[in-house]
Scaffold this active site. Structure first.
Site, PDB file in Angstrom:
ATOM      1  N   ARG A  70       0.831  -1.209   0.000  1.00 31.55           N
ATOM      2  CA  ARG A  70       0.000   0.000   0.000  1.00 31.55           C
ATOM      3  C   ARG A  70       0.866   1.260   0.000  1.00 31.55           C
ATOM      4  NH1 ARG A  70      -4.614   1.371   4.582  1.00 31.55           N
ATOM      5  NH2 ARG A  70      -5.008   3.538   3.982  1.00 31.55           N
ATOM      6  N   ASN A 129     -10.455  -4.374  -0.800  1.00 31.44           N
ATOM      7  CA  ASN A 129     -10.451  -3.256  -1.734  1.00 31.44           C
ATOM      8  C   ASN A 129      -9.586  -3.553  -2.938  1.00 31.44           C
ATOM      9  OD1 ASN A 129     -12.151  -1.165  -0.963  1.00 31.44           O
ATOM     10  ND2 ASN A 129     -10.735  -0.436   0.609  1.00 31.44           N
ATOM     11  N   CYS A 181     -18.867  -1.732   1.138  1.00 30.93           N
ATOM     12  CA  CYS A 181     -18.119  -0.577   1.624  1.00 30.93           C
ATOM     13  C   CYS A 181     -19.095   0.176   2.515  1.00 30.93           C
ATOM     14  CB  CYS A 181     -17.694   0.309   0.460  1.00 30.93           C
ATOM     15  SG  CYS A 181     -17.008   1.896   0.983  1.00 30.93           S
ATOM     16  N   HIS A 231     -16.500   4.438  -3.996  1.00 28.12           N
ATOM     17  CA  HIS A 231     -15.615   5.601  -3.785  1.00 28.12           C
ATOM     18  C   HIS A 231     -15.722   6.654  -4.899  1.00 28.12           C
ATOM     19  CE1 HIS A 231     -12.830   3.291  -0.733  1.00 28.12           C
ATOM     20  NE2 HIS A 231     -14.119   3.212  -0.430  1.00 28.12           N
ATOM     21  N   TYR A 265     -14.340  10.264  -1.063  1.00 26.06           N
ATOM     22  CA  TYR A 265     -13.214  10.045  -1.974  1.00 26.06           C
ATOM     23  C   TYR A 265     -13.251  10.934  -3.210  1.00 26.06           C
ATOM     24  CZ  TYR A 265     -11.688   6.062   0.794  1.00 26.06           C
ATOM     25  OH  TYR A 265     -11.212   5.269   1.798  1.00 26.06           O
TER      26      TYR A 265
HETATM   27  C1  G6P Z   1     -12.903   3.591   4.528  1.00 22.83           C
HETATM   28  C2  G6P Z   1     -13.095   3.005   3.159  1.00 22.83           C
HETATM   29  C3  G6P Z   1     -12.444   1.675   3.067  1.00 22.83           C
HETATM   30  C4  G6P Z   1     -10.977   1.810   3.390  1.00 22.83           C
HETATM   31  C5  G6P Z   1     -10.795   2.417   4.764  1.00 22.83           C
HETATM   32  C6  G6P Z   1      -9.327   2.756   4.963  1.00 22.83           C
HETATM   33  O1  G6P Z   1     -13.646   2.876   5.450  1.00 22.83           O
HETATM   34  O2  G6P Z   1     -14.446   2.895   2.824  1.00 22.83           O
HETATM   35  O3  G6P Z   1     -12.607   1.208   1.756  1.00 22.83           O
HETATM   36  O4  G6P Z   1     -10.339   0.560   3.352  1.00 22.83           O
HETATM   37  O5  G6P Z   1     -11.533   3.592   4.909  1.00 22.83           O
HETATM   38  O6  G6P Z   1      -9.027   2.798   6.307  1.00 22.83           O
HETATM   39  P1  G6P Z   1      -7.503   2.791   6.778  1.00 22.83           P
HETATM   40  O7  G6P Z   1      -7.561   2.863   8.259  1.00 22.83           O
HETATM   41  O8  G6P Z   1      -6.901   1.517   6.261  1.00 22.83           O
HETATM   42  O9  G6P Z   1      -6.879   3.995   6.132  1.00 22.83           O
HETATM   43 MN    MN Z   2     -14.599   1.609   1.050  1.00 26.43          MN
END
Ligand code: G6P
Ligand code: MN
Length: 417
Positions: A91, A145, A166, A196, A240
Site C-alpha cells: 500500500r 479493496n 463498503c 468511492h 473520496y
Molecule cells: C474507509 C473506506 C475503506 C478503506 C478504509 C481505509 O472505510 O471505505 O474502503 O479501506 O476507509 O481505512 P484505513 O484505516 O486503512 O486507512
Molecule cells: Mn470503502
C-alpha cells in the site's frame, strides 16, 4: 445454524465482525466461526484474542483457525473476505510512487487503486474458485479493496454469489441521522455511481424530501469536499471525490505529509497487535477506532441478516449494473441502493441522473473495467490503456514510465504480468 469463514482473519478488523455477530446472535444463529489467514503469526494472535473476546462477550460459538481453505469453506454459509495482498507495505508503494509523478497516491483511488486491484483480483479469483468447489451455495461478503473492481472480476470469471461492500454507501444515512437527529430507518435516497466515486441525492425522511436547510446540515458531515462546492452541486458526494474535485490541493497535501496513511497504519497495527497478543486483554483495543474501516461489521452483518432471515432490507452495495444505470454496461459493477433478501441484492430503479457527474462516473467506470481486464489477463497494453483512461492520470507521457515503475515495485505480487 450457520458457519462463517473469515478470509484474511489476521486483519485487525476481525474483532469488529465478531462483536457484530455477537450483538446479532438472536437473529443470526452462528455455531462456528473459522479464521483463515496465510500469515500464521497474526492468525495465531487473532485466534487467541477472539477466544478471550467471545468469553468476555458471553458469546457461545465455536472458534478455530486454519490455513486450509478446504477445511474453512466446507459447509460454510458466508465467506467474509478481507484481504490486502502485499499488506500495508505494498500500500505504501501505491501511495508514494504516483506522487513522484505529480499524481494522487492513494489506496483505492487512481494509480494506487489500480495496482491494489492488480494484486488482489488474482488471489480473490483463487479464493472464489475454492468457494465454487467447497461451498457453492455460500455468499461471499467482500470487503477487500478495491471492492467494486474485485466484485466485477469475480462476477466475470467465477460462478459465485458475492456482495461487494463498503460502509461508504450507508454513510449519507448515518450522517443524516446524526445531523438531523432522526432514526436511520426513516432515511432513504437515490445513489448513483461506483465504489468511492458516487453521489447521493433525493434524500427523504419518512418519505418527505429534505429541505435545503437540512441538506446543508447533512453535508457538514462530509468533511473532505468543499462545502461551497457541495452547495453548488446539490449532491452529497463520497468522501473520496475529494481527489477529483480538489486534485492539486490534495497532491500538495499528500506530498507534504511526513508519513503516508499506510506508513501510519504499519505503526498503528504494531500497537493494535501488541494489545491483541496480551493475554490479560480480552476487549477490543481502543486504537482500533483509529482505522478508517469502521462501520464494516454493521454493513456485513446487515447483509447476512437480510439474506438469512429474508428481511428485505434497503442497503447500498456493489452489484452488476444490469440496466440500472442506463449509461453504463450491464456487466459493469456499480455501487447502488438495493433491496436485500434471501434472493440476494435487487438494485432499485434510479429515476434520473444529475448530469454534472455522468461524465466523471463514466470515465472512472471505463478505467475500472480496463483495470479488471488487465488484472485477469496480465495484458500490459490493457493496463496502460486503463491508466490513460483514468481521469486522474490521462497523460500518456506520464502513464508509460509510471506503469513500468509500479509493475517493478509490485512484481512479487503480480504473477499475471
Ligand atoms: C474507509 C473506506 C475503506 C478503506 C478504509 C481505509 O472505510 O471505505 O474502503 O479501506 O476507509 O481505512 P484505513 O484505516 O486503512 O486507512
Ligand atoms: Mn470503502
Amino acid at each position: 445454524n450457520l458457519k462463517i469463514a473469515i478470509v484474511g482473519a489476521g486483519s485487525s478488523y476481525t474483532p469488529e465482525l465478531i462483536e457484530g455477530l455477537s450483538q446479532h446472535r438472536k437473529t443470526l444463529p452462528v455455531k462456528e466461526i473459522v479464521l483463515l489467514d496465510i500469515n500464521e503469526e497474526r492468525l495465531g494472535i487473532m485466534e487467541g484474542f477472539v477466544k478471550r473476546y467471545i468469553q468476555h462477550l458471553n458469546y457461545d460459538v465455536k472458534v478455530w483457525s486454519t490455513t486450509s481453505r478446504e477445511e474453512a469453506f466446507t459447509g460454510a454459509d458466508f465467506i467474509s473476505t478481507q484481504i490486502r495482498v502485499g499488506g500495508n507495505k505494498a500500500r505504501i508503494n501505491d501511495e508514494k510512487i504516483p506522487l513522484k509523478y505529480g499524481l494522487i497516491g492513494q489506496e483505492t483511488t487512481g494509480v494506487g487503486g489500480m495496482f491494489n486491484a492488480l494484486r488482489v483480483i488474482p488471489v480473490m479469483i483463487e479464493i472464489a474458485k475454492d468457494v465454487e468447489k467447497y461451498c457453492p451455495d455460500a455468499w461471499i461478503i467482500n470487503y477487500s479493496n478495491p471492492t467494486g473492481l474485485v466484485t466485477e472480476a469475480l462476477n466475470k470469471i467465477c460462478n459465485v454469489k458475492i456482495a461487494g461492500l463498503c460502509a461508504g454507501g450507508m454513510r449519507p444515512r448515518w450522517w443524516a441521522s446524526e445531523a438531523l437527529d432522526v432514526p436511520e430507518e426513516k432515511i432513504y435516497y437515490d445513489y448513483l455511481g461506483l465504489n468511492h466515486m458516487n453521489f447521493t441525492y433525493h434524500m427523504t425522511i419518512d418519505g418527505r424530501p429534505i429541505t435545503d436547510e437540512e441538506f446543508s446540515q447533512v453535508i457538514k458531515k462530509c468533511t473532505t469536499v468543499s462545502q461551497e462546492w457541495m452547495e453548488t452541486l446539490h449532491l452529497i458526494p463520497s468522501q473520496y471525490t475529494q481527489y477529483y474535485f480538489h486534485t492539486k490541493e490534495r497532491v500538495q497535501q499528500l506530498k507534504e505529509q511526513d508519513k503516508t496513511r499506510g506508513e501510519a497504519i504499519l505503526e498503528l497495527e504494531k500497537q493494535i497487535f501488541r494489545e491483541y497478543a496480551d493475554e490479560s486483554n480480552n476487549d477490543k483495543p481502543k486504537t482500533l477506532a483509529k482505522r478508517g474501516g469502521g462501520g464494516y461489521s454493521k454493513v456485513a452483518i446487515g447483509v447476512m441478516d437480510a439474506i438469512y432471515n429474508d428481511t428485505g432490507k434497503w442497503m447500498v452495495i456493489n452489484v452488476a449494473n444490469n440496466g440500472t444505470v442506463r449509461f453504463l454496461d450491464d456487466d459493469a459493477v456499480i455501487e447502488t441502493a438495493c433491496y436485500v433478501s434471501k434472493n440476494g441484492m435487487q438494485p432499485l430503479t434510479i429515476p434520473d441522473y444529475p448530469k454534472t457527474v455522468v461524465g466523471l462516473i463514466s470515465a472512472v467506470k471505463t478505467y475500472e473495467s480496463l483495470a479488471v481486464e488487465a488484472a485477469i489477463t496480465g495484458n500490459k497494453d490493457i493496463a496502460l490503456q486503463a491508466l490513460v483512461a483514468h481521469p486522474l492520470v490521462r497523460d500518456y507521457d506520464i502513464a508509460k514510465p509510471l506503469l513500468e515503475e509500479m509493475l517493478e515495485a509490485h512484481r512479487d505480487y503480480l504473477p499475471q504480468f
